[in-house]
Design a protein around this motif. Structure first.
Motif, PDB file in Angstrom:
ATOM      1  N   GLN A  41       0.831  -1.207   0.000  1.00 41.13           N
ATOM      2  CA  GLN A  41       0.000   0.000   0.000  1.00 41.13           C
ATOM      3  C   GLN A  41       0.868   1.259   0.000  1.00 41.13           C
ATOM      4  O   GLN A  41       0.596   2.223  -0.706  1.00 41.13           O
ATOM      5  N   ALA A  42       1.929   1.216   0.788  1.00 46.85           N
ATOM      6  CA  ALA A  42       2.786   2.404   0.912  1.00 46.85           C
ATOM      7  C   ALA A  42       3.784   2.541  -0.242  1.00 46.85           C
ATOM      8  O   ALA A  42       4.078   3.643  -0.687  1.00 46.85           O
ATOM      9  N   ALA A  43       4.288   1.407  -0.716  1.00 44.75           N
ATOM     10  CA  ALA A  43       5.366   1.483  -1.717  1.00 44.75           C
ATOM     11  C   ALA A  43       4.879   1.255  -3.137  1.00 44.75           C
ATOM     12  O   ALA A  43       5.460   1.779  -4.093  1.00 44.75           O
ATOM     13  N   GLY A  44       3.809   0.474  -3.292  1.00 39.90           N
ATOM     14  CA  GLY A  44       3.316   0.171  -4.633  1.00 39.90           C
ATOM     15  C   GLY A  44       4.305  -0.676  -5.405  1.00 39.90           C
ATOM     16  O   GLY A  44       5.198  -1.302  -4.834  1.00 39.90           O
ATOM     17  N   GLN A  45       4.161  -0.680  -6.717  1.00 39.47           N
ATOM     18  CA  GLN A  45       5.059  -1.454  -7.582  1.00 39.47           C
ATOM     19  C   GLN A  45       6.313  -0.619  -7.826  1.00 39.47           C
ATOM     20  O   GLN A  45       6.243   0.459  -8.420  1.00 39.47           O
ATOM     21  N   GLY A  51      11.764   3.232 -14.535  1.00 40.98           N
ATOM     22  CA  GLY A  51      12.586   3.442 -13.337  1.00 40.98           C
ATOM     23  C   GLY A  51      12.047   4.595 -12.514  1.00 40.98           C
ATOM     24  O   GLY A  51      11.399   5.511 -13.049  1.00 40.98           O
ATOM     25  N   LEU A  52      12.290   4.563 -11.237  1.00 43.36           N
ATOM     26  CA  LEU A  52      11.752   5.592 -10.339  1.00 43.36           C
ATOM     27  C   LEU A  52      12.692   6.781 -10.193  1.00 43.36           C
ATOM     28  O   LEU A  52      12.341   7.779  -9.574  1.00 43.36           O
ATOM     29  N   GLY A  53      13.913   6.627 -10.722  1.00 44.48           N
ATOM     30  CA  GLY A  53      14.878   7.725 -10.555  1.00 44.48           C
ATOM     31  C   GLY A  53      15.166   7.945  -9.088  1.00 44.48           C
ATOM     32  O   GLY A  53      15.221   6.996  -8.299  1.00 44.48           O
ATOM     33  N   SER A  54      15.309   9.187  -8.721  1.00 40.96           N
ATOM     34  CA  SER A  54      15.719   9.500  -7.349  1.00 40.96           C
ATOM     35  C   SER A  54      14.639   9.144  -6.329  1.00 40.96           C
ATOM     36  O   SER A  54      14.883   9.129  -5.129  1.00 40.96           O
ATOM     37  N   LYS A  55      13.430   8.838  -6.826  1.00 44.56           N
ATOM     38  CA  LYS A  55      12.350   8.465  -5.886  1.00 44.56           C
ATOM     39  C   LYS A  55      12.634   7.120  -5.222  1.00 44.56           C
ATOM     40  O   LYS A  55      12.095   6.826  -4.160  1.00 44.56           O
TER      41      LYS A  55
END
Ligand code: PLP
Length: 447
Positions: A41-45, A51-55
């Motif tokens: 729920q908090a992190a998701g896929q 890519g998420l990059g700096s996230k």
């Protein structure tokens, strides 16, 4: 991806900053565990096409890291904690940054040289000859298994045969020996311990009477995980010699007790070991994950474990010391280097002092347990494990108390049990664990 550009420089800065912040905490928050549902729920896929990059780092810092318990928190006293020195943590970063291959001398000479000096030092402390040596493997489970595989291989090489191979160890031995026996498809003789919780020659002889066919190794424990009890190594060594079988000492947790004048004598007999293990990630103040596996005669380990393949023969034929050849592993991180760097930096005396301080704190805790009328010591500590009961508490009460301590960021002490009775257990291997904290935890059990 491989070019150093502004984005990678920025990522490096942020990651170093994160590491720096984590290491600056004194102490780091204990944090807590979490369910997969809540984490999703908090992190998701998190694995995505773009890519998420700096996230990704933010996600780790804000969601994932808080869902991991800090094993180096001074109040983390369950299982066996991990309390690495700052030098060893820093050097773990360096090992990662350096992409060192630790499997062969050809590729990793400098690293292997340093690791081997640590192994030689451990062998010397144990009283083994200068020619002893081995390898750092992932953990004690793999260390025990690798030692026993070498022991059986040796038995076969010297012409022993058996319809069923078997080993003997005490009933208080670590579960990893059962695992080793299952993997190797051999029998395990579990010998009852004496009234002090130790494996000695009387019990051993009795259990082995008429039962030595196929026996190729006896394992003694140098500090049981539950109580920190050291078997009678000299007596076990004697029986092993009489029966002409391998003598292995499982010191994954406790062997560091060799370094303290308080407990050194408990290890008399270790000098007869054909092999021993000790986990630096337990009581030698190094990060996960490392187990030092030492053979009296490393050649026996090499004969048992060297892998052969066309592309490997250039290494095997070199006659050089290749760490991969001494255990069930090939590619390996030079995981002994964090301990090497810390030892090289601080010196052996600092380690002797830290282990001694842990032992003294355990005796302090035992004394304080005795002083409180609602507590009862299960056994006097021998190394740095203290087991005691809260008189009148059910398992549920221990669990409730344990959860509260963790939620309040005070300590992580999960209930254990002995002979069917629930208890509390401190394993003290962290130099930052204080008398004050011990007092606070004991006080929290008052009502
Ligand atoms: C922890 C432990 C092991 C297993 O070591 P891992 O590193 O967890 O695989 C084996 N023997 C003893 C006595 C231990 O305390």
């Amino acid at each position: 991806m491989h070019r150093v550009n502004d984005a990678t420089t920025e990522l490096r800065r942020k990651v170093f900053e994160y590491a720096n912040t984590r290491m600056n905490y004194s102490p780091a928050p204990l944090d807590n565990t979490e369910t997969p549902e809540n984490l999703f729920q908090a992190a998701g896929q998190t694995i995505t096409d773009e890519g998420l990059g700096s996230k990704a780092l933010d996600l780790f810092a804000n969601v994932l890291a808080p869902a991991t318990i800090s094993t180096d928190h001074p109040g983390y006293l369950s299982f066996i904690p991990c309390a690495p020195t700052e030098a060893s943590k820093l050097f773990d970063l360096v090992v990662s940054a350096s992409a060192i291959y630790g499997g062969s001398w050809m590729e990793g000479a400098g690293a292997v040289f340093a690791e081997n000096q640590v192994l030689s030092w451990l062998a010397k402390e144990a009283g083994l000859p200068e020619t002893a040596g081995g390898v750092f493997v992932q953990g004690g489970t793999l260390g025990n298994l690798s030692a026993l595989v070498a022991a059986r291989d040796h038995a076969r090489r010297v012409g022993k045969t058996a319809t069923r191979w078997k080993i003997a160890c005490s009933a208080e031995s670590h579960s990893s020996l059962k695992t080793a026996a299952a993997v190797m498809d051999i029998d395990l003789i579990l010998v009852p311990v004496d009234e002090h919780g130790k494996l000695g020659d009387t019990e051993l002889r009795k259990a082995l009477e008429g039962n030595t066919d196929g026996l190729f190794a006896i394992v003694a424990t140098g500090g049981t995980t539950n109580f920190g009890i050291v078997d009678r190594l000299d007596e076990v060594a004697k029986v092993a010699k009489e029966l002409d079988v391998w003598f292995h000492v499982d010191g994954a947790y406790g062997l560091a007790g060799l370094l303290s004048h308080h407990t050194r004598d408990l290890f008399t007999g270790l000098e007869h070991a054909d092999s021993f293990i000790v986990d630096p990630h337990k009581w030698l103040f190094a990060p996960f994950d490392a187990c030092a596996l030492v053979y009296r005669d490393p050649e026996i380990g090499r004969l048992a474990h060297t892998q052969h393949g066309e592309y490997l023969e250039t290494l095997t034929n070199s006659g050089e010391f290749n760490p991969s050849d001494y255990a069930i592993n090939l590619t390996r991180r030079p995981r002994g280097l964090p301990l090497w760097f810390s030892l090289a930096t601080h010196g052996i005396d600092a380690y002797r002092e830290a282990v001694t301080a842990n032992i003294e704190l355990s005796h302090y805790a035992a004394r304080k347990v005795r002083e409180r009328d609602y507590l009862q010591l299960v056994r006097d500590p021998e190394l740095s494990v203290v087991v005691f009961e809260r008189i009148g508490w059910t398992l549920e009460q221990y669990e409730e108390w344990s959860k509260k301590l963790l939620a309040e960021d005070v300590a992580f002490v999960v209930p254990s049990s002995h002979q069917g009775r629930p208890n509390a257990r401190f394993a003290i291997v962290n130099p930052l664990t204080s008398e004050k904290l011990i007092d606070e935890i004991l006080e929290s059990m008052a009502d």
